[in-house]
Each structure stands twice: as structure tokens, then as C-alpha cells.
Design an enzyme around this catalytic site. Structure first.
Site, PDB file in Angstrom:
ATOM      1  N   ARG A  16       0.811  -1.228   0.000  1.00  0.00           N
ATOM      2  CA  ARG A  16       0.000   0.000   0.000  1.00  0.00           C
ATOM      3  C   ARG A  16       0.845   1.281   0.000  1.00  0.00           C
ATOM      4  NH1 ARG A  16      -3.405  -2.471   4.974  1.00  0.00           N
ATOM      5  NH2 ARG A  16      -1.512  -3.724   5.066  1.00  0.00           N
ATOM      6  N   ASN A 168      -6.226  -4.031  17.582  1.00  0.00           N
ATOM      7  CA  ASN A 168      -4.958  -4.693  17.866  1.00  0.00           C
ATOM      8  C   ASN A 168      -3.829  -3.817  17.323  1.00  0.00           C
ATOM      9  OD1 ASN A 168      -2.783  -6.465  18.024  1.00  0.00           O
ATOM     10  ND2 ASN A 168      -3.384  -7.602  16.174  1.00  0.00           N
TER      11      ASN A 168
HETATM   12  C1  UD1 Z   1      -1.478  -6.460  11.454  1.00  0.00           C
HETATM   13  C2  UD1 Z   1      -2.398  -7.325  12.312  1.00  0.00           C
HETATM   14  C3  UD1 Z   1      -3.611  -6.494  12.713  1.00  0.00           C
HETATM   15  C4  UD1 Z   1      -3.163  -5.240  13.430  1.00  0.00           C
HETATM   16  C5  UD1 Z   1      -2.153  -4.439  12.581  1.00  0.00           C
HETATM   17  C6  UD1 Z   1      -1.570  -3.335  13.426  1.00  0.00           C
HETATM   18  C7  UD1 Z   1      -2.163  -9.650  11.569  1.00  0.00           C
HETATM   19  C8  UD1 Z   1      -2.778 -10.756  10.807  1.00  0.00           C
HETATM   20  N1  UD1 Z   1      -2.810  -8.488  11.566  1.00  0.00           N
HETATM   21  O1  UD1 Z   1      -2.173  -6.127  10.244  1.00  0.00           O
HETATM   22  O2  UD1 Z   1      -4.456  -7.263  13.562  1.00  0.00           O
HETATM   23  O3  UD1 Z   1      -4.286  -4.437  13.742  1.00  0.00           O
HETATM   24  O4  UD1 Z   1      -1.084  -5.285  12.168  1.00  0.00           O
HETATM   25  O5  UD1 Z   1      -0.784  -2.490  12.637  1.00  0.00           O
HETATM   26  O6  UD1 Z   1      -1.122  -9.846  12.156  1.00  0.00           O
HETATM   27  N2  UD1 Z   1       5.223  -8.991   7.990  1.00  0.00           N
HETATM   28  C9  UD1 Z   1       6.230  -9.938   7.870  1.00  0.00           C
HETATM   29  N3  UD1 Z   1       5.989 -11.035   7.118  1.00  0.00           N
HETATM   30  C10 UD1 Z   1       4.795 -11.287   6.517  1.00  0.00           C
HETATM   31  C11 UD1 Z   1       3.774 -10.320   6.657  1.00  0.00           C
HETATM   32  C12 UD1 Z   1       4.005  -9.183   7.414  1.00  0.00           C
HETATM   33  O7  UD1 Z   1       7.316  -9.761   8.408  1.00  0.00           O
HETATM   34  O8  UD1 Z   1       4.681 -12.329   5.872  1.00  0.00           O
HETATM   35  C13 UD1 Z   1       5.485  -7.773   8.789  1.00  0.00           C
HETATM   36  C14 UD1 Z   1       5.313  -6.488   8.003  1.00  0.00           C
HETATM   37  O9  UD1 Z   1       6.546  -6.083   7.432  1.00  0.00           O
HETATM   38  C15 UD1 Z   1       4.854  -5.496   9.071  1.00  0.00           C
HETATM   39  C16 UD1 Z   1       4.163  -6.378  10.111  1.00  0.00           C
HETATM   40  O10 UD1 Z   1       4.560  -7.696   9.848  1.00  0.00           O
HETATM   41  O11 UD1 Z   1       5.944  -4.828   9.688  1.00  0.00           O
HETATM   42  C17 UD1 Z   1       2.648  -6.274  10.027  1.00  0.00           C
HETATM   43  O12 UD1 Z   1       2.239  -6.634   8.718  1.00  0.00           O
HETATM   44  P1  UD1 Z   1       1.140  -5.807   7.925  1.00  0.00           P
HETATM   45  O13 UD1 Z   1       0.976  -6.406   6.600  1.00  0.00           O
HETATM   46  O14 UD1 Z   1       1.386  -4.370   8.042  1.00  0.00           O
HETATM   47  O15 UD1 Z   1      -0.162  -6.215   8.806  1.00  0.00           O
HETATM   48  P2  UD1 Z   1      -1.481  -5.385   8.968  1.00  0.00           P
HETATM   49  O16 UD1 Z   1      -2.344  -5.626   7.816  1.00  0.00           O
HETATM   50  O17 UD1 Z   1      -1.155  -3.977   9.288  1.00  0.00           O
HETATM   51 MG    MG Z   2       0.584  -2.862   9.245  1.00  0.00          MG
END
Ligand code: UD1
Ligand code: MG
Length: 453
Positions: A16, A168
């Protein structure tokens, strides 16, 4: 094995953001989002957090490898999958603090309170939550009474669940053994086909394990950066925090709204910052200095009582009681000792000016060493570059360089020596000598009248 380990998830692409740069490498007040999170973790006494890297891992790794333990997630299959990659490091660990690399406004005191609460209550998990007026995009906290039931992602939520304003934040404390066990049980059965870390709460519920929430009063801390809009919002919040901090430390900001101070800047008390000024990087300003208006300093040091007006400077050291500007440009390697004057439309690069030296107007000084109290006349230029190499110009103490002198480097002008205005100096000038390089002036009397005839 340590009792407390922190895992920061930073492998996601950040689709995004629509950027070539991995999301966690975007800057907020001069530091990457990830550095902000690492900084908060360090401040609660965890020196080397684990960081999960994946998308753009070379760039991310290069920026943090010295301060963290890097764990690679080759395919980004969701936050649950990210934490699975850290499992080998979590054997026997009592408490696992999980954070997201995209949550830069988290305060160390909040983390500290979260860990304390988790450890004293002896639960399997504690979720850091916040109330948001606009909870769109975040996982929602579903409770029965005060007990946590589950976390539902925006895309999986019913209309009723979407109305819930407690969200969360993506920061949690887990009992290590409970987390390790639950991670083996999660599946990608959800709207996004990902392994959600939040599914571990469903497993805890089924297994009758105790879990709880800890809600932060400052909802800004929850801000997760997924888009440029959220990045701008976080920047505004963080900049305000920085300004409030320095105001409370005895710094005068004439117009806080037009003053931009990076996270790592240090200001002494009784510093005054005038409007439209940016202090960037690791800039440090000592007592009673006055900076601005319209000044931008990046990685600079400014000594006590100096004045820097309408100036742009980078990687420069400005001593005590100096006067810089208006309209000066100090480039990397500029070192000014005490009471130096650099006036209007002067550019200085990679040069050392000793105490009391003056370059008051319209000059370029590059690769030079200028001695104590030397005076550089208006329009003087160091010709430091021969098209291939850069050369040094050395000007002795108390030398007087006449206006519009060209100093063709390498060249030296001795102590107390003088150059005549308009001279092009190509040979060394001995101490106390006068060097004049100029054609003799010719006067042709009544030239105008003769020409008119
Ligand atoms: C996530 C949470 C959501 C919360 C939000 C807060 C989950 C399923 N959802 O959603 O409940 O409200 O954060 O900001 O956890 N990342 C990895 N590997 C992956 C995917 C993501 O390292 O395979 C990392 C991303 O780089 C990021 C973090 O995890 O720093 C969160 O991932 P993101 O995709 O931003 O999750 P949200 O959709 O924001
Ligand atoms: Mg996020």
C-alpha cells in the site's frame, strides 16, 4: 537462554506504500520506521532484538545488522508465518515480545508496562490495544465482558465487528511455550489466505488458556504505517512530540509549527530556533545559539552563542560565537573555530577556518585552511579544481586577501601577507609580503570626446 526476547516483524513488502523501498525503510523524523521500533525495544533493556526480514532484505539488513539478530523469511506468507521463522531462537524463552516494524510511535514506557503486566499476571498472551475513532484496516478486539475472545482482521470482520473501536496494535507479549505450541496449529484459512499471527488467540481460547489486553491511553501509539497518508500522519504526531520535548527542556521555538527537528537532534537549554528551520540528522546545538529563520542544518554542530541565519549546512562544525549568514552554504568538511564570520552568499567546502577568520561576502572557499583572524575580501575564490584533482589553498594567520582575489591552488599565502584586489595568485606569497597581479591601469585623457568626433 534469556527470559525475554523481542521479535520485530519487518519482512512485508508494504504494497500500500506503492514504493520501491521496503516499507520499514521509510523515514520518520530522519530515522527509518524500523529504527524507531528497535530504539523503543532497546530502551526497555533488550539489546539485540530478532528482526524478521524478507522483502528488500539486503537494504533492511544492511541498515540494522550490527544492532540485531537477523532472521530471513523468504516468502511472506503472513505475520504468523513470520514468527514461525524465529522459532529456533525461541527455545526455552520465557517471554516473547512481538512487534511490527511499521509501528514507530510506540513508547518505551508503554512497552515496559505491557511486559510488566504480562509477567505479573502469568497469562499466555497480552495484547497491546488502543481505541481508535477510525479503526478501519486494523484487527478488531472481540471481547466477552472484559475477557479477550479473539482478534478479527478487517477483511474477515462482520459489519457488527467492524463497528468495534478497540484495535490490535500488533504488539504482544506471549509466554514462549504457549506461542511455540500455537504456531504449529495455525492455518491460512482466512480472507487473505495468510498465516495470521492473530489466529494463535483462537487456539488459546480453544485450549482454555488465559489471555488479556492492555490498552494504551495514547491512541497515536497504535498507528501502523501501511500507506503514505499514515506515514504523514505519524510524522506530524512525532514532530509534535519532539517539539514538546524540547520546549520542556528550555529551548525557545518561536514558531513550533514551522520548526522541524529530527529524532536524533540534541539541543542545549536557551537555544532559540526561529521560524522555518529544519534541524536534521545528528545535529547538535549548544547553549544560547540562535538558529534561523529559514535555516537547514544536517549533521552539524553549532557552538555556544553562535548565530546562523538563512543558511543551509551539512556535515559542518561551527564553533562558538560564530556569525553565519544570511545566505551561507556550508558543505561537508567545513570546520569553523570560534568567532568565525561567514557572511552573505558564501560557500565553504572541506575547509578549516581558524579562530576569528572572516569571509564576509560572495566567496567560494574549497579545500582550504585559513589561519587565525585572516580576512578574505569580497568575491574571493579558491580555484581548487584543475579539472582532474582538487588542491589545497593555505592562508596564514592575519593575512589580508584583497577583494576578488583568485587563489589558484595549490597555493600558500603566508602570515600577515596581503594580496591586491583583483589579483590571480598562482605562486606562493611569503609572510608579510604584498602580492599584486594586475595589469597597469592606463588612462587615456579626453577619450570620449575624441571617439565622438
Ligand atoms: C497487522 C495485524 C492487525 C493489526 C495491525 C496493526 C495480523 C494478521 N494483523 O495487520 O491485527 O491491527 O497489524 O498495525 O497480524 N510482515 C512480515 N511477514 C509477513 C507479513 C508481514 O514480516 O509475511 C510484517 C510487516 O513487514 C509489518 C508487520 O509484519 O511490519 C505487520 O504486517 P502488515 O501487513 O502491516 O499487517 P497489517 O495488515 O497492518
Ligand atoms: Mg501494518
Amino acid at each position: 537462554m534469556p527470559n525475554l526476547v523481542a521479535v520485530i516483524m519487518a519482512a512485508g513488502k508494504g504494497t500500500r506504500m506503492k514504493s520501491k523501498l521496503p516499507k520499514v525503510m521509510h523515514l520518520l523524523a530522519g530515522k527509518t520506521l524500523l529504527e524507531h521500533v528497535i530504539g523503543a525495544v532497546n530502551q526497555v533493556g533488550i539489546e539485540r532484538p530478532l528482526v524478521i526480514v524478507g522483502h528488500g532484505r539486503e537494504v533492511v539488513e544492511a541498515s540494522i545488522c550490527e544492532r540485531t539478530e537477523v532472521v530471513v523469511q523468504t516468502e511472506q506468507l503472513g505475520t504468523g508465518h513470520a514468527i514461525m521463522q524465529a522459532l529456533p531462537y525461541l527455545e526455552g524463552v520465557q517471554t516473547v515480545l512481538v512487534l511490527s516494524g511499521d509501528q514507530p510511535l510506540l513508547k518505551p514506557e508503554t512497552l515496559h508496562a505491557l511486559i510488566k503486566l504480562h509477567e505479573t499476571q502469568g497469562v499466555s498472551a497480552t495484547v497491546l490495544t488502543a481505541y481508535l475513532d477510525q479503526p478501519f484496516g486494523y484487527g478488531r478486539i472481540i471481547k466477552s465482558g472484559e475477557s479477550l475472545v479473539k482478534i478479527v482482521e478487517e477483511k474477515d470482520a462482520t459489519l457488527a465487528e467492524q463497528q468495534i473501536k478497540e484495535i490490535n496494535t500488533g504488539t504482544y507479549c506471549f509466554r514462549g511455550s504457549a506461542l511455540r505450541d500455537a504456531l504449529t496449529k495455525i492455518t491460512p484459512q482466512n480472507a487473505q489466505g495468510e498465516y495470521y499471527l492473530t489466529e494463535v488467540f483462537d487456539i488459546f481460547l480453544r485450549q482454555g488458556e488465559k489471555m488479556q489486553t492492555y490498552r494504551t491511553a495514547d491512541s497515536h501509539e497504535a498507528l501502523g504505517i501501511n500507506s503514505r497518508g499514515q506515514l504523514a500522519e505519524a510524522e506530524a504526531v512525532f514532530r509534535t512530540r519532539i517539539r514538546e520535548h524540547w520546549l520542556s527542556e528550555g529551548v525557545t521555538l518561536i514558531d513550533p509549527a514551522s520548526t522541524f527537528i529530527d529524532a536524533e537532534v540534541e539541543l542545549a537549554s536557551d537555544v532559540t530556533i526561529l521560524p522555518f528551520t529544519r534541524l536534521l540528522g545528528k545535529t547538535r546545538i549548544e547553549e544560547n545559539a540562535v538558529i534561523g529563520p529559514q535555516t537547514s542544518l544536517e549533521n552539524c554542530t553549532v557552538g555556544c552563542g553562535s548565530e546562523v541565519i538563512y543558511t543551509v549546512a551539512k556535515d559542518a562544525v561551527i564553533g562558538e560565537r560564530c556569525h553565519i549568514g544570511p545566505f551561507a552554504y556550508l558543505r561537508p568538511g567545513t570546520k569553523l573555530e570560534a568567532e568565525v564570520k561567514v557572511g552573505d552568499f558564501v560557500e565553504i567546502k572541506n575547509s578549516w577556518l581558524e579562530t576569528g577568520a572572516k569571509v564576509p561576502h560572495l566567496s567560494y572557499i574549497g579545500d582550504a585552511h585559513i589561519g587565525k583572524s585572516a580576512n578574505i575580501g569580497a568575491g574571493t575564490i579558491t580555484c581548487n579544481y584543475d579539472g582532474v584533482n582538487k588542491h589545497l589553498t593555505k592562508i596564514g594567520d592575519y593575512a589580508f586577501i584583497g577583494s576578488n582575489t583568485n587563489l589558484v591552488a595549490p597555493v600558500e599565502v603566508g602570515e600577515h601577507a596581503v594580496t591586491g584586489a583583483g589579483s590571480t595568485i598562482t605562486k606562493n606569497v611569503p609572510a608579510e609580503a604584498l602580492a599584486v597581479e594586475r595589469c597597469q591601469q592606463v588612462i587615456k585623457e579626453h577619450w570620449y570626446r575624441k571617439k565622438m568626433k
